[in-house]
Scaffold this motif. Structure first.
Motif, PDB file in Angstrom:
ATOM      1  N   GLU B  43     -33.522  91.286  44.986  1.00 26.00           N
ATOM      2  CA  GLU B  43     -33.988  89.967  45.413  1.00 26.00           C
ATOM      3  C   GLU B  43     -35.475  90.013  45.744  1.00 26.00           C
ATOM      4  OE1 GLU B  43     -31.166  89.158  48.603  1.00 26.00           O
ATOM      5  OE2 GLU B  43     -30.286  87.562  47.382  1.00 26.00           O
ATOM      6  N   ARG B  44     -35.889  91.101  46.388  1.00 26.63           N
ATOM      7  CA  ARG B  44     -37.286  91.229  46.746  1.00 26.63           C
ATOM      8  C   ARG B  44     -38.143  91.330  45.487  1.00 26.63           C
ATOM      9  NH1 ARG B  44     -41.224  94.387  47.527  1.00 26.63           N
ATOM     10  NH2 ARG B  44     -40.237  96.202  46.572  1.00 26.63           N
ATOM     11  N   ARG B  45     -37.710  92.126  44.526  1.00 30.87           N
ATOM     12  CA  ARG B  45     -38.501  92.326  43.312  1.00 30.87           C
ATOM     13  C   ARG B  45     -38.578  91.056  42.483  1.00 30.87           C
ATOM     14  NH1 ARG B  45     -38.432  98.111  42.904  1.00 30.87           N
ATOM     15  NH2 ARG B  45     -39.073  98.318  40.729  1.00 30.87           N
ATOM     16  N   LEU B  46     -37.480  90.361  42.370  1.00 34.21           N
ATOM     17  CA  LEU B  46     -37.476  89.151  41.556  1.00 34.21           C
ATOM     18  C   LEU B  46     -38.037  87.954  42.309  1.00 34.21           C
ATOM     19  CD1 LEU B  46     -33.960  89.441  39.826  1.00 34.21           C
ATOM     20  CD2 LEU B  46     -36.190  89.992  38.849  1.00 34.21           C
ATOM     21  N   GLY B  47     -38.133  88.091  43.627  1.00 37.09           N
ATOM     22  CA  GLY B  47     -38.626  86.967  44.407  1.00 37.09           C
ATOM     23  C   GLY B  47     -37.673  85.789  44.421  1.00 37.09           C
ATOM     24  N   VAL B  48     -36.400  86.087  44.431  1.00 34.21           N
ATOM     25  CA  VAL B  48     -35.391  85.045  44.292  1.00 34.21           C
ATOM     26  C   VAL B  48     -34.230  85.380  45.216  1.00 34.21           C
ATOM     27  CG1 VAL B  48     -33.627  84.180  42.702  1.00 34.21           C
ATOM     28  CG2 VAL B  48     -35.979  84.469  41.903  1.00 34.21           C
ATOM     29  N   VAL B  49     -33.600  84.361  45.770  1.00 37.47           N
ATOM     30  CA  VAL B  49     -32.396  84.590  46.566  1.00 37.47           C
ATOM     31  C   VAL B  49     -31.194  84.553  45.630  1.00 37.47           C
ATOM     32  CG1 VAL B  49     -30.935  83.744  48.431  1.00 37.47           C
ATOM     33  CG2 VAL B  49     -33.421  83.577  48.617  1.00 37.47           C
ATOM     34  N   LEU B  50     -30.429  85.635  45.603  1.00 32.23           N
ATOM     35  CA  LEU B  50     -29.315  85.728  44.660  1.00 32.23           C
ATOM     36  C   LEU B  50     -27.983  85.363  45.289  1.00 32.23           C
ATOM     37  CD1 LEU B  50     -30.370  89.055  42.900  1.00 32.23           C
ATOM     38  CD2 LEU B  50     -30.464  86.749  41.947  1.00 32.23           C
ATOM     39  N   PHE B  51     -27.809  85.690  46.569  1.00 32.55           N
ATOM     40  CA  PHE B  51     -26.518  85.451  47.199  1.00 32.55           C
ATOM     41  C   PHE B  51     -26.714  84.893  48.601  1.00 32.55           C
ATOM     42  CE2 PHE B  51     -25.872  88.878  44.189  1.00 32.55           C
ATOM     43  CZ  PHE B  51     -24.749  88.462  43.503  1.00 32.55           C
ATOM     44  N   THR B  52     -25.796  84.053  48.990  1.00 30.04           N
ATOM     45  CA  THR B  52     -25.712  83.651  50.392  1.00 30.04           C
ATOM     46  C   THR B  52     -24.605  84.473  51.033  1.00 30.04           C
ATOM     47  OG1 THR B  52     -24.197  81.890  49.779  1.00 30.04           O
ATOM     48  CG2 THR B  52     -26.509  81.316  49.932  1.00 30.04           C
ATOM     49  N   ARG B  53     -24.967  85.225  52.068  1.00 31.06           N
ATOM     50  CA  ARG B  53     -24.006  86.140  52.682  1.00 31.06           C
ATOM     51  C   ARG B  53     -22.961  85.367  53.478  1.00 31.06           C
ATOM     52  NH1 ARG B  53     -28.432  88.546  50.305  1.00 31.06           N
ATOM     53  NH2 ARG B  53     -28.222  90.809  50.407  1.00 31.06           N
ATOM     54  N   SER B  54     -21.761  85.855  53.408  1.00 31.56           N
ATOM     55  CA  SER B  54     -20.721  85.285  54.259  1.00 31.56           C
ATOM     56  C   SER B  54     -19.688  86.374  54.529  1.00 31.56           C
ATOM     57  CB  SER B  54     -20.068  84.087  53.583  1.00 31.56           C
ATOM     58  OG  SER B  54     -19.015  84.501  52.746  1.00 31.56           O
ATOM     59  N   PRO B  55     -18.944  86.246  55.605  1.00 30.66           N
ATOM     60  CA  PRO B  55     -17.997  87.300  55.976  1.00 30.66           C
ATOM     61  C   PRO B  55     -16.899  87.512  54.943  1.00 30.66           C
ATOM     62  CG  PRO B  55     -18.456  85.862  57.821  1.00 30.66           C
ATOM     63  CD  PRO B  55     -19.038  85.206  56.616  1.00 30.66           C
ATOM     64  N   HIS B  59     -21.722  84.737  48.146  1.00 35.16           N
ATOM     65  CA  HIS B  59     -21.610  83.558  47.320  1.00 35.16           C
ATOM     66  C   HIS B  59     -22.846  83.472  46.429  1.00 35.16           C
ATOM     67  CE1 HIS B  59     -20.638  79.319  46.372  1.00 35.16           C
ATOM     68  NE2 HIS B  59     -19.430  79.777  46.551  1.00 35.16           N
ATOM     69  N   PRO B  60     -22.658  83.549  45.113  1.00 37.42           N
ATOM     70  CA  PRO B  60     -23.834  83.557  44.238  1.00 37.42           C
ATOM     71  C   PRO B  60     -24.552  82.214  44.240  1.00 37.42           C
ATOM     72  CG  PRO B  60     -21.801  83.514  42.964  1.00 37.42           C
ATOM     73  CD  PRO B  60     -21.409  83.723  44.392  1.00 37.42           C
ATOM     74  N   THR B  61     -25.876  82.279  44.220  1.00 38.75           N
ATOM     75  CA  THR B  61     -26.668  81.057  44.096  1.00 38.75           C
ATOM     76  C   THR B  61     -26.727  80.641  42.626  1.00 38.75           C
ATOM     77  OG1 THR B  61     -28.721  82.266  43.748  1.00 38.75           O
ATOM     78  CG2 THR B  61     -28.101  81.822  46.016  1.00 38.75           C
ATOM     79  N   ASP B  62     -27.319  79.474  42.364  1.00 37.23           N
ATOM     80  CA  ASP B  62     -27.453  78.998  40.985  1.00 37.23           C
ATOM     81  C   ASP B  62     -28.233  79.994  40.141  1.00 37.23           C
ATOM     82  OD1 ASP B  62     -26.066  76.838  41.754  1.00 37.23           O
ATOM     83  OD2 ASP B  62     -27.759  75.434  41.746  1.00 37.23           O
TER      84      ASP B  62
END
Lengths: 296, 296
Positions: B43-55, B59-62
């Motif tokens: 995520e840091r390298r691509l500069g993009v949020v890939l997942f929203t964390r949940s217990p 959950h994958p983002t678009d």
DNA sequence: GAGTTGTTATACGTTTTTGTATGGCTGAGG
DNA sequence: CCTCAGCCATACAAAAACGTATAACAACTC
């Protein structure tokens, strides 16, 4: 079978492409011992000898040659992934990789891409100029401008129209040789043509009374051919719209040899979800349509 | 754009497939903190949020969803590479991945593959049973047995012949319902059919006076459908050669509804260089030809 | 033939990555 | 309501990978 680390596949691809550990290390931003260790580890994991070492570089074995297309497929997919991540789906931002023939890429697309860049400064264009059409599905490019109908499924393709070609020579050539007035008179002339067999070339030889030996200048690069014709090396086919720009070029046998090629823009249908892909696709389609429209 | 480590792409593919960091770690033979760190680094390298964390998992983002096909392409190519390396080109040894429809894979291929395994014990067969034909070029499989003509280029394909289908029901079904004697009498019967629209289904609906509502049993799995017909759930299409094996099955409207499908074997032409690929290809072609030949 | 530039291979210290061991959290089942 | 099983995040020690430095060798230039 112990699944190997994908990083090692990347090293393999780089070594196969670059020809040596050192060159691969430079390309990857690593050092030569690191790449060497990765290759050694990969050989151990796969249980296969990939290269025979020598002081002037590595020599790939038959096995390594067989693995190359797969490694290249991985590299193409990795590039496509990075490009897809380079901008949000809804933003006019990020990288788009376009493949086209050399002629189209160098002579036709630049003004179209310039307009696109002005309208959407966030879009980064990468151009791949090649006559091989094989790589849209593999992800080596996002959008293709092609002179053959895209046959593959899962592709969004749009036929823009047809480009008309004619035989041209430069004045400097015609100063020494009289311009041919009929197809028959072509027989003695110097012709600028292709090195390798292509569908285009076969079609050409079928319709013209010329032999392969008359191709006194051969080059795989279409741009080199164009430059050769402009320099007066011989006679060759040029798109009318491009030839018109150079007042020194003279059309030969005008109207006697109608030749035209369809032109298509294509991309993978998955990419339609991305705004910058759609914008670029549409800009290409519109710009090419303007290029095809005859001048007033 | 900083090129990311290919290992991180592998982690991404695993997390997208498995649905959680922990599951992905198990699949990869790593630990959950490691995979978590790799995703964070990606995520840091691509500069993009890939997942929203949940217990209950990530959950994958678009964006992550857009990246998935590319990651899967990499995984397919990696698998193809590993298989290609699993035996020398000249040896009858190594892994071959075959894709076929469920029916063919479960009912037709086993004896053919058994003969192949006896003749060449070094060849390891992997079977992928699915009705999607899209994955030969991507390297998800080496050889495909398909009921549609392979349209893609760069494929070596051989048409084996045609398989004939007929309408069948089990005696236990016909004990309660009289067997239909004409196409019109089909109208009231229970039909075992497909869940999703397929070219085969559309062709079927065009030729039979039945409506979608009569499909009282639907399953995406062809094998489940076959089992349902054998169990007396209703009427459905079965390949004659398969139906003949079960004496409880009765053909209905024999000859009134000729239905046949072509059958092809295909593989990527690059793989012809490998001995085990050619051997498997030929064994499939020969074995299927024998399956198609009518019994004496 | 000496020098330059290319290559691979090896030794060693350092950095980075990984695994183990936790803790905290949510949702399902008894 | 409580327990249990699943998940993610964090801390710290161990292991693996990396880069630097160097040696040895081949080819090409001057």
């Amino acid at each position: 079978m112990a699944e190997a680390d994908w990083s090692h596949y990347r090293a393999l691809e780089a070594v196969l492409s670059e020809g040596s550990l050192s060159a691969a290390a430079r390309a990857l931003g690593l050092t030569q011992p690191t790449v060497g260790r990765q290759i050694a580890e990969l050989e151990r994991r796969l249980g296969v000898v990939l290269f025979t070492r020598s002081p002037q570089g590595l020599h790939p074995t038959d096995v390594a040659r067989d693995l190359r297309p797969h490694a290249q497929a991985m590299a193409a997919a990795a590039g496509a992934l990075a490009r897809a991540a380079s901008g949000g789906a809804g933003e006019a931002r990020g990288t788009v990789r376009i493949t086209a023939s050399e002629i189209v890429g160098a002579e036709v697309l630049p003004p179209i891409l310039a307009r696109l860049a002005r309208a959407h400064p966030g879009i980064v264009i990468e151009q791949v100029l090649s006559n091989q059409a094989e790589d849209l599905l593999r992800g080596a490019a996002d959008i293709a401008v092609r002179m053959v109908a895209p046959s593959q499924e899962a592709l969004t393709a749009r036929k823009i129209g047809v480009v008309r070609l004619g035989l041209y020579a430069h004045r400097s050539y015609l100063a020494h040789r009289p311009a041919p007035q009929s197809l028959e008179e072509m027989a003695g002339h110097a012709i600028v043509g292709f090195d390798h067999e292509t569908p285009f070339l076969r079609e050409l030889l079928r319709r013209l009374p010329v032999s392969r030996e008359q191709f006194t200048y051969r080059a795989d690069s279409d741009l080199a051919q164009l430059a050769a014709i402009r320099a007066g090396v011989g006679i060759g086919f040029i798109q009318h719209a491009i030839a018109r720009r150079d007042p020194g070029l003279v059309e030969l046998l005008a109207g006697q040899l109608p030749f035209e090629l369809g032109i298509w823009v294509a991309m993978h249908e998955d990419l339609r979800a991305s705004r910058r892909m759609r914008l670029t696709f549409d800009a290409l389609a519109e710009g090419l349509a303007g290029y095809l429209a005859p001048p007033p």
